[in-house]
Motif scaffolding. Structure first.
Motif, PDB file in Angstrom:
ATOM      1  N   HIS A   1       0.839  -1.147  -0.029  1.00  0.00           N
ATOM      2  CA  HIS A   1      -0.105  -0.045  -0.073  1.00  0.00           C
ATOM      3  C   HIS A   1       0.982   1.422   0.033  1.00  0.00           C
ATOM      4  O   HIS A   1       1.810   1.390   0.559  1.00  0.00           O
ATOM      5  CB  HIS A   1      -0.796  -0.114   1.292  1.00  0.00           C
ATOM      6  CG  HIS A   1      -1.417  -1.293   1.547  1.00  0.00           C
ATOM      7  ND1 HIS A   1      -2.677  -1.755   0.631  1.00  0.00           N
ATOM      8  CD2 HIS A   1      -1.398  -2.270   2.395  1.00  0.00           C
ATOM      9  CE1 HIS A   1      -2.985  -3.010   1.237  1.00  0.00           C
ATOM     10  NE2 HIS A   1      -2.291  -3.229   2.151  1.00  0.00           N
ATOM     11  N   GLY A   2       0.540   2.234  -0.884  1.00  0.00           N
ATOM     12  CA  GLY A   2       1.235   3.477  -0.828  1.00  0.00           C
ATOM     13  C   GLY A   2       1.096   4.301  -2.026  1.00  0.00           C
ATOM     14  O   GLY A   2       0.440   3.664  -3.055  1.00  0.00           O
ATOM     15  N   VAL A   3       1.285   5.544  -2.266  1.00  0.00           N
ATOM     16  CA  VAL A   3       0.934   6.417  -3.128  1.00  0.00           C
ATOM     17  C   VAL A   3       2.089   6.213  -4.171  1.00  0.00           C
ATOM     18  O   VAL A   3       2.111   6.091  -5.383  1.00  0.00           O
ATOM     19  CB  VAL A   3       1.080   7.942  -2.734  1.00  0.00           C
ATOM     20  CG1 VAL A   3       0.902   8.920  -4.010  1.00  0.00           C
ATOM     21  CG2 VAL A   3       0.014   8.220  -1.727  1.00  0.00           C
ATOM     22  N   PHE A   4       3.525   5.833  -3.905  1.00  0.00           N
ATOM     23  CA  PHE A   4       4.603   5.731  -4.696  1.00  0.00           C
ATOM     24  C   PHE A   4       4.500   4.460  -5.186  1.00  0.00           C
ATOM     25  O   PHE A   4       4.409   3.297  -4.654  1.00  0.00           O
ATOM     26  CB  PHE A   4       5.696   6.128  -4.037  1.00  0.00           C
ATOM     27  CG  PHE A   4       5.885   7.543  -3.223  1.00  0.00           C
ATOM     28  CD1 PHE A   4       5.680   8.556  -4.325  1.00  0.00           C
ATOM     29  CD2 PHE A   4       5.674   7.873  -2.085  1.00  0.00           C
ATOM     30  CE1 PHE A   4       5.827   9.926  -3.586  1.00  0.00           C
ATOM     31  CE2 PHE A   4       5.732   9.035  -1.286  1.00  0.00           C
ATOM     32  CZ  PHE A   4       5.878  10.035  -2.237  1.00  0.00           C
ATOM     33  N   ASP A   5       5.045   4.435  -6.437  1.00  0.00           N
ATOM     34  CA  ASP A   5       5.391   3.163  -7.375  1.00  0.00           C
ATOM     35  C   ASP A   5       6.216   2.278  -6.644  1.00  0.00           C
ATOM     36  O   ASP A   5       6.175   0.950  -6.620  1.00  0.00           O
ATOM     37  CB  ASP A   5       5.999   3.308  -8.633  1.00  0.00           C
ATOM     38  CG  ASP A   5       4.923   4.098  -9.471  1.00  0.00           C
ATOM     39  OD1 ASP A   5       3.659   4.282  -9.233  1.00  0.00           O
ATOM     40  OD2 ASP A   5       5.382   4.678 -10.492  1.00  0.00           O
ATOM     41  N   PHE A   6       7.361   2.687  -5.899  1.00  0.00           N
ATOM     42  CA  PHE A   6       8.124   1.624  -5.255  1.00  0.00           C
ATOM     43  C   PHE A   6       7.611   1.162  -4.040  1.00  0.00           C
ATOM     44  O   PHE A   6       7.910   0.222  -3.611  1.00  0.00           O
ATOM     45  CB  PHE A   6       9.476   2.592  -4.836  1.00  0.00           C
ATOM     46  CG  PHE A   6       9.531   3.279  -3.644  1.00  0.00           C
ATOM     47  CD1 PHE A   6       9.450   2.958  -2.366  1.00  0.00           C
ATOM     48  CD2 PHE A   6       8.905   4.751  -4.029  1.00  0.00           C
ATOM     49  CE1 PHE A   6       9.436   3.822  -1.154  1.00  0.00           C
ATOM     50  CE2 PHE A   6       9.131   5.809  -2.909  1.00  0.00           C
ATOM     51  CZ  PHE A   6       9.163   5.236  -1.648  1.00  0.00           C
ATOM     52  N   GLU A   7       6.762   1.796  -3.426  1.00  0.00           N
ATOM     53  CA  GLU A   7       5.900   1.221  -2.369  1.00  0.00           C
ATOM     54  C   GLU A   7       5.174  -0.022  -3.005  1.00  0.00           C
ATOM     55  O   GLU A   7       4.953  -1.087  -2.136  1.00  0.00           O
ATOM     56  CB  GLU A   7       5.023   2.316  -1.521  1.00  0.00           C
ATOM     57  CG  GLU A   7       5.711   3.365  -0.891  1.00  0.00           C
ATOM     58  CD  GLU A   7       4.630   4.139  -0.179  1.00  0.00           C
ATOM     59  OE1 GLU A   7       4.673   4.078   1.052  1.00  0.00           O
ATOM     60  OE2 GLU A   7       4.153   5.060  -0.851  1.00  0.00           O
ATOM     61  N   LYS A   8       4.343   0.103  -3.918  1.00  0.00           N
ATOM     62  CA  LYS A   8       3.517  -0.950  -4.454  1.00  0.00           C
ATOM     63  C   LYS A   8       4.342  -2.080  -4.879  1.00  0.00           C
ATOM     64  O   LYS A   8       4.185  -3.232  -5.069  1.00  0.00           O
ATOM     65  CB  LYS A   8       2.636  -0.303  -5.555  1.00  0.00           C
ATOM     66  CG  LYS A   8       1.269   0.357  -5.054  1.00  0.00           C
ATOM     67  CD  LYS A   8       0.366   0.630  -6.044  1.00  0.00           C
ATOM     68  CE  LYS A   8      -0.845   1.346  -5.558  1.00  0.00           C
ATOM     69  NZ  LYS A   8      -0.651   2.512  -4.820  1.00  0.00           N
ATOM     70  N   ARG A   9       5.531  -1.915  -5.522  1.00  0.00           N
ATOM     71  CA  ARG A   9       6.739  -2.734  -6.026  1.00  0.00           C
ATOM     72  C   ARG A   9       7.206  -3.548  -5.049  1.00  0.00           C
ATOM     73  O   ARG A   9       7.385  -4.486  -5.194  1.00  0.00           O
ATOM     74  CB  ARG A   9       7.295  -1.906  -7.142  1.00  0.00           C
ATOM     75  CG  ARG A   9       8.464  -2.871  -7.626  1.00  0.00           C
ATOM     76  CD  ARG A   9       9.340  -2.253  -8.642  1.00  0.00           C
ATOM     77  NE  ARG A   9      10.321  -1.156  -7.933  1.00  0.00           N
ATOM     78  CZ  ARG A   9      10.106   0.069  -8.002  1.00  0.00           C
ATOM     79  NH1 ARG A   9       9.270   0.716  -8.659  1.00  0.00           N
ATOM     80  NH2 ARG A   9      11.129   0.994  -7.526  1.00  0.00           N
ATOM     81  N   GLU A  10       7.703  -2.712  -4.058  1.00  0.00           N
ATOM     82  CA  GLU A  10       8.642  -3.254  -3.050  1.00  0.00           C
ATOM     83  C   GLU A  10       7.977  -4.065  -1.829  1.00  0.00           C
ATOM     84  O   GLU A  10       8.421  -4.849  -1.104  1.00  0.00           O
ATOM     85  CB  GLU A  10       9.843  -2.497  -2.767  1.00  0.00           C
ATOM     86  CG  GLU A  10      10.753  -2.047  -3.849  1.00  0.00           C
ATOM     87  CD  GLU A  10      11.625  -1.018  -3.740  1.00  0.00           C
ATOM     88  OE1 GLU A  10      11.788  -0.847  -2.355  1.00  0.00           O
ATOM     89  OE2 GLU A  10      12.443  -0.530  -4.379  1.00  0.00           O
ATOM     90  N   GLY A  11       6.922  -3.281  -1.317  1.00  0.00           N
ATOM     91  CA  GLY A  11       6.215  -3.585  -0.140  1.00  0.00           C
ATOM     92  C   GLY A  11       6.860  -3.315   1.015  1.00  0.00           C
ATOM     93  O   GLY A  11       8.102  -2.758   1.018  1.00  0.00           O
ATOM     94  N   GLN A  12       6.227  -3.313   2.356  1.00  0.00           N
ATOM     95  CA  GLN A  12       6.867  -2.778   3.646  1.00  0.00           C
ATOM     96  C   GLN A  12       5.843  -3.459   4.674  1.00  0.00           C
ATOM     97  O   GLN A  12       4.826  -3.968   4.511  1.00  0.00           O
ATOM     98  CB  GLN A  12       6.993  -1.362   3.681  1.00  0.00           C
ATOM     99  CG  GLN A  12       5.575  -0.428   3.523  1.00  0.00           C
ATOM    100  CD  GLN A  12       5.783   0.927   3.461  1.00  0.00           C
ATOM    101  OE1 GLN A  12       6.109   1.461   4.470  1.00  0.00           O
ATOM    102  NE2 GLN A  12       5.419   1.373   2.356  1.00  0.00           N
ATOM    103  N   PRO A  13       6.479  -3.384   5.926  1.00  0.00           N
ATOM    104  CA  PRO A  13       5.542  -3.994   6.738  1.00  0.00           C
ATOM    105  C   PRO A  13       4.417  -3.091   7.334  1.00  0.00           C
ATOM    106  O   PRO A  13       4.468  -1.815   7.322  1.00  0.00           O
ATOM    107  CB  PRO A  13       6.359  -4.286   8.077  1.00  0.00           C
ATOM    108  CG  PRO A  13       7.478  -3.364   7.748  1.00  0.00           C
ATOM    109  CD  PRO A  13       7.696  -3.153   6.170  1.00  0.00           C
ATOM    110  N   PHE A  14       2.982  -3.707   7.579  1.00  0.00           N
ATOM    111  CA  PHE A  14       1.974  -2.904   8.136  1.00  0.00           C
ATOM    112  C   PHE A  14       1.574  -3.537   9.529  1.00  0.00           C
ATOM    113  O   PHE A  14       1.556  -4.792   9.377  1.00  0.00           O
ATOM    114  CB  PHE A  14       0.899  -2.855   7.140  1.00  0.00           C
ATOM    115  CG  PHE A  14       1.016  -1.757   5.778  1.00  0.00           C
ATOM    116  CD1 PHE A  14       0.966  -0.685   5.869  1.00  0.00           C
ATOM    117  CD2 PHE A  14       1.940  -2.251   4.773  1.00  0.00           C
ATOM    118  CE1 PHE A  14       1.188   0.242   4.740  1.00  0.00           C
ATOM    119  CE2 PHE A  14       2.234  -1.540   3.759  1.00  0.00           C
ATOM    120  CZ  PHE A  14       1.722  -0.307   3.699  1.00  0.00           C
TER     121      PHE A  14
END
Length: 335
Positions: free
Chosen positions: A22-35
């Motif tokens: 989740h996120g506005v930026f392309d790298f957030e959708k591509r790489e992912g992160q913990p929620f």
């Protein structure tokens, strides 16, 4: 005695963590992160306190699975949208829930400043669930009932507490036509459930199981219900038992064998449930022509998992063998 609005029983689930995109930026959708998600659920669990039985309360295991599925599922741009979605989906998953407060944490948000956490909190009650937000498609409740010719009196609409569900019925023992008609009548008579639409009967060949069993008659119906998924499962199994279904190998039942009556819950709004006893959406529905084809007859615009049911039906291996039952051939009923 306190009213429902006075109740303050709470189930809390804190710190459920999974990787999302989740996120506005392309790298957030591509790489992912913990929620990380915290859930506070308001309900009345006095019955569970007295009985010490799981069925009398809301399963936090199922809530955890729903939260994890939302974190790891389709991405949102905003964590506000994720929190709102989760609060509504949790309320839809069990009619006994009065309110849900969801906090979504994004500890690795892309900020240049030093910080520990970013979070948002959404609190929703059952009053926030409008009829169109409980899993309906673009049709209104009145449209669905008019197309089916069944259900509530003219002008009645789905109430805020109701969730739309799709059920698949099948029978290949005894007078299957009469059995399916009786089952639908029985479902229609139950408190907390209204039949909104019903497909014509389909004659289908058995899939799996003994090769010498009779053809099935299958039907798909849409209902509106105030019951939780688990309560709906219990109700459908009661209706099966009324029609002499004996479940389990210990009762002589053969896996994928002949049935006097089989009722499967295919969808329950947009909820996801995964327990040993119940999985929603039904895990094999997308491959079953004997479910998909009559479903398209009932609702040509229906979707399952974001895909048109008609497209899934075109790909299902057994769809070519699904035929309109002869009971309809001379009655003018056509899909």
């Amino acid at each position: 005695m306190p009213s429902r609005s006075d109740l303050s029983d709470t189930i809390r689930l804190t710190g459920l963590t999974a990787t999302g995109h989740h996120g506005v930026f392309d790298f957030e959708k591509r790489e992912g992160q913990p929620f990380r998600v915290d859930a506070e659920l308001t309900l009345d669990f006095r019955a569970a306190g007295r009985s010490d039985e799981l069925q009398d309360t809301v399963s936090y295991v199922e809530i955890a699975e729903l939260i994890e599925a939302a974190i790891t599922g389709e991405p949102f741009d905003l964590i506000e949208a994720l929190a709102d979605h989760l609060a509504r989906e949790i309320l839809r998953s069990d009619a006994r829930l009065l309110a849900a407060e969801i906090t979504v944490h994004k500890p690795q948000a892309p900020l240049p400043q030093s910080f520990q956490d970013v979070s948002v909190t959404a609190r929703r009650t059952r009053a926030d669930l409008s009829p169109r937000s409980v899993g309906e498609d673009a049709r209104t409740s009145e449209d669905a009932e008019a197309s089916a010719g069944v259900g509530a009196p003219e002008g009645a609409a789905t109430t805020d507490a109701e969730v739309r569900a799709v059920l698949a019925l099948g029978s290949n023992l005894g007078d299957s036509t009469a059995t399916l008609a009786s089952a639908v009548t029985s479902l229609r008579s139950r408190a907390g459930l209204r039949v909104l639409a019903a497909s014509p009967l389909a004659r289908t060949r058995p899939v799996g199981g003994p090769p010498d069993q009779p053809d099935f008659l299958n039907q798909v119906i849409e209902v509106a219900t105030t019951k939780s998924p688990q309560e709906l499962l219990a109700l459908t199994q009661q209706v099966e038992a009324e029609h002499h279904r004996a479940r389990g190998a210990e009762n002589g039942e053969i896996h994928w064998g002949p049935r006097t009556l089989d009722i499967d819950i295919i969808t329950y709004g947009s909820a996801r449930v995964s327990t040993p006893a119940l999985q929603i959406p039904h895990p094999r529905a997308a491959q079953r022509g004997f479910v998909l084809v009559p479903w398209t007859w009932m609702d040509p615009q229906a979707t399952l998992g974001g895909v048109f049911v008609a497209e899934l039906a075109a790909q299902a291996a057994d769809s070519a063998t699904v035929e309109l039952a002869e009971e309809h051939l001379n009655t003018g009923v056509r899909p």
